[in-house]
Design an enzyme around this catalytic site. Structure first.
Site, PDB file in Angstrom:
ATOM      1  CG  HIS A 154     -11.446 -25.745 -22.502  1.00  0.00           C
ATOM      2  ND1 HIS A 154     -11.736 -24.499 -22.045  1.00  0.00           N
ATOM      3  CD2 HIS A 154     -12.633 -26.354 -22.708  1.00  0.00           C
ATOM      4  CE1 HIS A 154     -13.046 -24.346 -21.962  1.00  0.00           C
ATOM      5  NE2 HIS A 154     -13.623 -25.467 -22.354  1.00  0.00           N
ATOM      6  CG  ASP A 199      -8.605 -22.984 -22.099  1.00  0.00           C
ATOM      7  OD1 ASP A 199      -8.975 -22.645 -23.231  1.00  0.00           O
ATOM      8  OD2 ASP A 199      -9.377 -23.308 -21.177  1.00  0.00           O
ATOM      9  CG  MET A 222     -13.415 -29.163 -13.916  1.00  0.00           C
ATOM     10  SD  MET A 222     -13.162 -28.142 -15.400  1.00  0.00           S
ATOM     11  CE  MET A 222     -14.442 -26.907 -15.195  1.00  0.00           C
ATOM     12  CD  GLU A 271     -20.880 -26.192 -18.763  1.00  0.00           C
ATOM     13  OE1 GLU A 271     -19.736 -26.604 -18.456  1.00  0.00           O
ATOM     14  OE2 GLU A 271     -21.120 -25.014 -19.079  1.00  0.00           O
ATOM     15  CE  LYS A 312     -24.581 -21.742 -24.256  1.00  0.00           C
ATOM     16  NZ  LYS A 312     -23.308 -21.145 -24.715  1.00  0.00           N
ATOM     17  CD  GLU A 330     -22.418 -21.595 -17.872  1.00  0.00           C
ATOM     18  OE1 GLU A 330     -21.418 -22.333 -17.990  1.00  0.00           O
ATOM     19  OE2 GLU A 330     -22.657 -20.637 -18.616  1.00  0.00           O
ATOM     20  CG  HIS A 352     -25.246 -23.144 -20.024  1.00  0.00           C
ATOM     21  ND1 HIS A 352     -24.245 -24.071 -20.136  1.00  0.00           N
ATOM     22  CD2 HIS A 352     -24.710 -21.968 -20.462  1.00  0.00           C
ATOM     23  CE1 HIS A 352     -23.163 -23.483 -20.629  1.00  0.00           C
ATOM     24  NE2 HIS A 352     -23.420 -22.210 -20.820  1.00  0.00           N
ATOM     25  CG  ASP A 391     -19.407 -24.078 -15.102  1.00  0.00           C
ATOM     26  OD1 ASP A 391     -18.510 -24.384 -14.279  1.00  0.00           O
ATOM     27  OD2 ASP A 391     -19.321 -24.302 -16.318  1.00  0.00           O
ATOM     28  CG  ASP A 430     -23.331 -18.360 -23.216  1.00  0.00           C
ATOM     29  OD1 ASP A 430     -23.630 -18.175 -22.031  1.00  0.00           O
ATOM     30  OD2 ASP A 430     -22.341 -18.993 -23.583  1.00  0.00           O
ATOM     31  CG  ASP A 438     -20.753 -17.169 -20.367  1.00  0.00           C
ATOM     32  OD1 ASP A 438     -21.575 -17.916 -19.802  1.00  0.00           O
ATOM     33  OD2 ASP A 438     -20.054 -17.538 -21.330  1.00  0.00           O
ATOM     34  CG  ASP A 443     -18.006 -21.025 -17.620  1.00  0.00           C
ATOM     35  OD1 ASP A 443     -17.182 -20.264 -18.166  1.00  0.00           O
ATOM     36  OD2 ASP A 443     -18.592 -21.936 -18.222  1.00  0.00           O
TER      37      ASP A 443
HETATM   38  C1  GLT Z   1     -17.333 -22.507 -22.826  1.00  0.00           C
HETATM   39  C2  GLT Z   1     -18.744 -22.690 -22.329  1.00  0.00           C
HETATM   40  C3  GLT Z   1     -18.803 -23.039 -20.907  1.00  0.00           C
HETATM   41  C4  GLT Z   1     -18.190 -24.350 -20.584  1.00  0.00           C
HETATM   42  C5  GLT Z   1     -16.743 -24.402 -20.820  1.00  0.00           C
HETATM   43  C6  GLT Z   1     -16.248 -25.810 -20.640  1.00  0.00           C
HETATM   44  S1  GLT Z   1     -16.246 -23.707 -22.298  1.00  0.00           S
HETATM   45  O1  GLT Z   1     -16.836 -21.290 -22.406  1.00  0.00           O
HETATM   46  O2  GLT Z   1     -19.480 -21.494 -22.591  1.00  0.00           O
HETATM   47  O3  GLT Z   1     -20.097 -22.992 -20.406  1.00  0.00           O
HETATM   48  O4  GLT Z   1     -18.340 -24.583 -19.199  1.00  0.00           O
HETATM   49  O5  GLT Z   1     -16.105 -26.485 -21.828  1.00  0.00           O
HETATM   50 MN    MN Z   2     -19.871 -23.471 -18.270  1.00  0.00          MN
HETATM   51 MN    MN Z   3     -22.036 -20.255 -20.581  1.00  0.00          MN
END
Ligand code: GLT
Ligand code: MN
Ligand code: MN
Length: 389
Positions: free
Chosen positions: A57, A60, A91, A184, A186, A220, A223, A248, A258, A260, A290
């Site tokens: 980002h 970042d 990206m 993306e 979610k 993702e 998500h 992702d 979430d 991750d 991600d």
């Molecule tokens: C954030 C989010 C991710 C996105 C990123 C891109 S930022 O961490 O949870 O899923 O891909 O903005």
């Molecule tokens: Mn993501």
């Molecule tokens: Mn995520």
């Protein structure tokens, strides 16, 4: 030890966001447990574990309050580390969720000044990404949602989103950046409800844009799983519409917040079907992880996490090849696709074809009796995954 077999190579196009290996383990109930990992050190870490690329980002890399001089110095140093380590930047993205100014959304916020600021911030992030040669620009609208639908009519939000995307496509063209945007989805978190909850919702929105060819999706795993959906099916639809611009990879127990998690760590079988799909169709884009390490880890553990994501992908890729080459699996696949009795060919609609189809007498009982060895097929899959075949 099969040391080299699962060693990541540049052709695998494994990438990580600065925010992934740099994640400090903060959660809603506890503060950071790991020290800040400066971007240049993150790149060195990624090179050490064998990644191919890094994503970021705007903030970042460049703090939001940095002066122009600070920005240039940071960019220069970061470029140097990328060159030195051979790490690419395929990206880039923009942070439209952290700052308080986006508490009501960014492109969909009610205040036109906030919407304008979101556009300005995104264009500057596009400038930054372009300086590193990024060709994919991800947009994750984490704040584009509501806690109460009293705040705006939902169709107004969709219109604002469309207008912003059209604007950004024009900016990319005007600057000659050659970006492809990857949207993306979610379903929720951080907002109670996010307007574009699934990849499918974005695919529908894209077809209403001025330049739909410039815009695709960035599904993702976590998500889609949060929404209780099948990630591979979402990816397949995106792929089949020519819209899989980025992906992702991570993991997530269905129905939870979430998480991750490390790729493949929660649902290895779902991860297998996803890897098999990407490899079977020949997806050639970056495989972005991600995710972040458990909060219990130090930075050695973060390396274990990053290595684990890539290793699992490569193990599953090998399993997919084994699955495709397995004689018994091939025989079952041939059998389940074989018609038991001849029937009229249904291709494109034609006057003759439709007459033949309408006139045909189907043997419903015979069709219903056809053997479909899916239990055996799935157990063969399990045997391969569990390493006993
Ligand atoms: C954030 C989010 C991710 C996105 C990123 C891109 S930022 O961490 O949870 O899923 O891909 O903005
Ligand atoms: Mn993501
Ligand atoms: Mn995520």
């Amino acid at each position: 030890m099969t040391k080299d077999k699962y060693q990541p190579q540049p052709q695998h196009k494994f990438t990580f966001g600065l925010w992934t290996v740099g994640n400090r383990g903060r959660d809603p109930f506890g503060d950071a447990v790991r020290p800040t990992l400066p971007p240049n050190d993150a790149v060195r870490m990624l090179a050490e574990v064998g990644a191919w690329g890094v994503n970021f980002h705007d903030n970042d890399l460049v703090p939001i309050d940095a002066t122009a001089q600070e920005r240039d110095r940071i960019v220069g140093e970061f470029r140097h580390v990328c060159e030195e380590t051979g790490i690419t930047v395929p990206m880039a993205t923009v942070n439209l969720f952290y700052e308080a100014v986006f508490r009501d959304g960014a492109f969909t916020a009610n205040d036109p000044s906030v919407r304008a600021y979101a556009l300005q911030k995104t264009m500057r992030a596009m400038d930054l990404g372009a300086e590193f040669g990024a060709k994919i620009f991800v947009l994750w609208g984490g704040r584009e949602g509501v806690e109460t639908d009293a705040c705006r009519r939902a169709d107004e939000a969709i219109k604002r989103l469309r207008e912003s995307l059209n604007y950004l496509c024009e900016y990319s063209l005007d600057q000659g950046y050659d970006y492809k945007f990857a949207l993306e989805a979610k379903p929720n978190e951080p907002r109670a409800d996010i307007y574009m909850p699934t990849t499918g919702a974005y695919l529908a929105l894209i077809s209403t844009l001025d330049k739909p060819e410039m815009v695709g999706v960035n599904p993702e795993v976590a998500h889609e799983h949060m929404a209780g959906l099948n990630m591979t099916h979402a990816v397949a639809q995106a792929w089949e519409s020519g819209k899989l611009f980025h992906i992702d990879l991570n993991d997530q127990v269905l129905g939870r917040y979430d998480q991750d998690l490390r790729f493949g760590s929660a649902n290895p079988k779902a991860a297998f079907w996803l890897v098999k799909f990407l490899e079977d169709v020949g997806y050639a884009g970056p495989r972005a992880f991600d995710a972040h390490a458990y909060r219990t880890e130090d930075y050695e553990g973060v390396k274990d996490f990053a290595r684990g994501c890539m290793r699992t992908y490569l193990v599953l890729k090998e399993k997919a090849a084994q699955w495709n080459a397995d004689a018994e699996i091939k025989a079952i696949l041939a059998e389940i696709n074989e018609p038991d009795e001849p029937s009229p060919n249904v291709g494109k609609f034609s006057k003759n074809g439709v007459q033949a189809l309408l006139a045909h007498d189907f043997d419903r009982q015979k069709l219903a009796a056809k053997k479909l060895s899916y239990e055996r097929l799935d157990q063969l899959t399990m045997d391969i995954l569990l390493g006993v075949r």
